[in-house]
Design a protein around this motif. Structure first.
Motif, PDB file in Angstrom:
ATOM      1  N   HIS A  14     -12.436 -35.556  35.440  1.00 29.52           N
ATOM      2  CA  HIS A  14     -12.439 -36.390  34.236  1.00 29.52           C
ATOM      3  C   HIS A  14     -11.534 -35.751  33.176  1.00 29.52           C
ATOM      4  O   HIS A  14     -11.828 -34.664  32.685  1.00 29.52           O
ATOM      5  N   GLN A  57     -14.901 -47.783  35.901  1.00 28.31           N
ATOM      6  CA  GLN A  57     -14.214 -46.605  35.357  1.00 28.31           C
ATOM      7  C   GLN A  57     -13.874 -45.646  36.490  1.00 28.31           C
ATOM      8  O   GLN A  57     -14.561 -45.601  37.503  1.00 28.31           O
ATOM      9  N   GLU A  81      -2.927 -37.134  38.614  1.00 29.54           N
ATOM     10  CA  GLU A  81      -4.373 -37.113  38.849  1.00 29.54           C
ATOM     11  C   GLU A  81      -4.712 -36.778  40.294  1.00 29.54           C
ATOM     12  O   GLU A  81      -5.620 -35.985  40.556  1.00 29.54           O
ATOM     13  N   TYR A 129      -6.254 -29.455  27.016  1.00 27.73           N
ATOM     14  CA  TYR A 129      -5.017 -29.458  27.812  1.00 27.73           C
ATOM     15  C   TYR A 129      -3.807 -29.359  26.892  1.00 27.73           C
ATOM     16  O   TYR A 129      -3.536 -30.257  26.100  1.00 27.73           O
ATOM     17  N   PRO A 185      -9.443 -37.948  30.541  1.00 29.45           N
ATOM     18  CA  PRO A 185      -8.745 -39.062  29.903  1.00 29.45           C
ATOM     19  C   PRO A 185      -7.877 -38.647  28.733  1.00 29.45           C
ATOM     20  O   PRO A 185      -6.802 -39.218  28.502  1.00 29.45           O
ATOM     21  N   ALA A 186      -8.306 -37.635  27.980  1.00 30.77           N
ATOM     22  CA  ALA A 186      -7.546 -37.202  26.811  1.00 30.77           C
ATOM     23  C   ALA A 186      -6.300 -36.403  27.197  1.00 30.77           C
ATOM     24  O   ALA A 186      -5.362 -36.278  26.411  1.00 30.77           O
ATOM     25  N   ALA A 187      -6.298 -35.857  28.409  1.00 35.59           N
ATOM     26  CA  ALA A 187      -5.164 -35.023  28.836  1.00 35.59           C
ATOM     27  C   ALA A 187      -3.963 -35.861  29.234  1.00 35.59           C
ATOM     28  O   ALA A 187      -2.829 -35.385  29.203  1.00 35.59           O
ATOM     29  N   GLY A 188      -4.203 -37.110  29.628  1.00 39.93           N
ATOM     30  CA  GLY A 188      -3.097 -37.965  30.041  1.00 39.93           C
ATOM     31  C   GLY A 188      -2.362 -37.420  31.250  1.00 39.93           C
ATOM     32  O   GLY A 188      -1.132 -37.436  31.314  1.00 39.93           O
ATOM     33  N   LEU A 189      -3.114 -36.918  32.219  1.00 38.16           N
ATOM     34  CA  LEU A 189      -2.497 -36.323  33.396  1.00 38.16           C
ATOM     35  C   LEU A 189      -1.777 -37.383  34.227  1.00 38.16           C
ATOM     36  O   LEU A 189      -2.375 -38.392  34.605  1.00 38.16           O
ATOM     37  N   ALA A 190      -0.510 -37.120  34.512  1.00 36.92           N
ATOM     38  CA  ALA A 190       0.259 -38.055  35.344  1.00 36.92           C
ATOM     39  C   ALA A 190       0.030 -37.787  36.823  1.00 36.92           C
ATOM     40  O   ALA A 190       0.350 -38.620  37.668  1.00 36.92           O
TER      41      ALA A 190
END
Length: 238
Positions: A73, A115, A82, A149, A75-80
Motif C-alpha cells: 500500500h 481498491q 508497483e 517515500y 498511494p501517496a508515493a505514486g510508485l510507477a
C-alpha cells in the motif's frame, strides 16, 4: 671451580627452559585469542541493522503455516513500478522459509472491493478477512505500507508491516521503520546489502549505487524489516 659454575648455569638454564617455553606459548595464545576476539567484534559490526521498532508474538507465530500477502500500500508515493515492488516484498518474505506464502493481486482486490491495496494501519473489514481465508486457505495475512517515500538523494523510505491472523485478527508481528540514506550507518548498511545481492541485479545496473536507485533501496528496506521475524533463512546470509 669455573667449570663447576658453568655446569651449574647450564643445568639451571635447562631446568627453566620448559617454563620459559610455556610462558612464550601462553603469550602467543593470548595474542591469538585477542586477535580472534577482535575479529569477532569486527564481524559483529558487519551484521545487518535490524529495525528497533517492532513487535513479535514469537510463541504464537510459529503456529502459522500459510500466509496471504496483499499488495504493498503506497498511494501517496505514486510508485510507477508497483508490480516490481510487490515482487520484491514477496521474494523477501518467501525467502524466510517461515511460511508458505501466497499473494493476492491488485486486480483481484479491485474487482472484489473496489481498491487495489489496503493499509496495515486502516480499519480492515471482516469481509476482507473472510475473502482472504476462503480464496487462499491461509492462516494469516501480511500487509505492508510505504509510509514515506523520497526518491531523490538522499533516498528515504518508510516501511510498515503487520502479520494478522485471519481467524481472530490477532497481530502476531508489526514493524515500522524509516530508512534514511542520509544517515551514515544506513548508507553503509545498504551498500553492504547490495554487495551480497549484486548477482541478482542486471549487469547494466551493477555500476549504479543502491543509494541512487529507489526500487533497490526499497528492497533493502523490505529485507531489513522482514529480518525482525523469528530466526529464518534470511539470517543465514549474514
Amino acid at each position: 671451580m669455573c667449570y663447576t659454575r658453568t655446569q651449574t648455569m647450564k643445568s639451571e638454564y635447562h631446568r627453566h627452559c620448559p617454563a620459559i617455553f610455556a610462558m612464550a606459548c601462553l603469550c602467543l595464545l593470548a595474542g591469538c585469542q585477542s586477535s580472534q576476539q577482535f575479529a569477532r567484534k569486527v564481524g559483529l559490526a558487519e551484521q545487518p541493522k535490524r529495525p528497533g521498532n517492532f513487535y513479535l508474538d514469537e510463541e504464537t507465530i510459529v503456529e502459522v503455516e500459510r500466509v496471504a500477502l496483499l499488495p504493498v500500500h503506497a498511494p501517496a508515493a505514486g510508485l510507477a513500478n508497483e508490480a516490481e515492488i510487490d515482487a520484491q516484498f514477496l521474494s523477501k518474505l518467501t525467502a524466510t522459509q517461515l511460511f508458505e506464502v501466497v499473494s493476492i493481486s491488485r486486480e483481484d482486490l479491485a474487482r472484489r472491493f473496489g481498491q487495489r491495496s489496503f493499509s496495515s494501519a486502516g480499519i480492515l473489514n471482516q469481509s476482507l478477512f473472510n475473502y482472504i481465508q476462503t480464496t487462499t486457505a491461509a492462516d494469516a495475512v501480511v500487509l505492508f505500507d510505504i509510509t514515506s517515500y523520497h526518491p531523490f538523494q538522499p533516498i528515504r523510505v518508510g516501511v510498515r508491516g503487520k502479520l494478522i491472523t485471519l481467524q481472530d485478527q490477532h497481530v502476531l508481528w508489526a514493524v515500522d521503520e524509516l530508512f534514511d540514506a542520509g544517515a551514515q550507518h544506513i548508507s553503509r548498511d545498504a551498500e553492504a546489502y547490495e554487495k551480497r545481492h549484486m548477482a541478482q541485479f542486471p549487469t547494466s545496473k551493477q555500476h549504479d549505487s543502491i543509494l541512487m536507485s529507489p526500487s533497490r533501496f526499497i528492497a533493502y528496506a523490505a529485507e531489513r524489516c522482514i529480518l525482525t521475524l523469528p530466526p529464518n533463512s534470511l539470517n543465514d546470509n549474514f
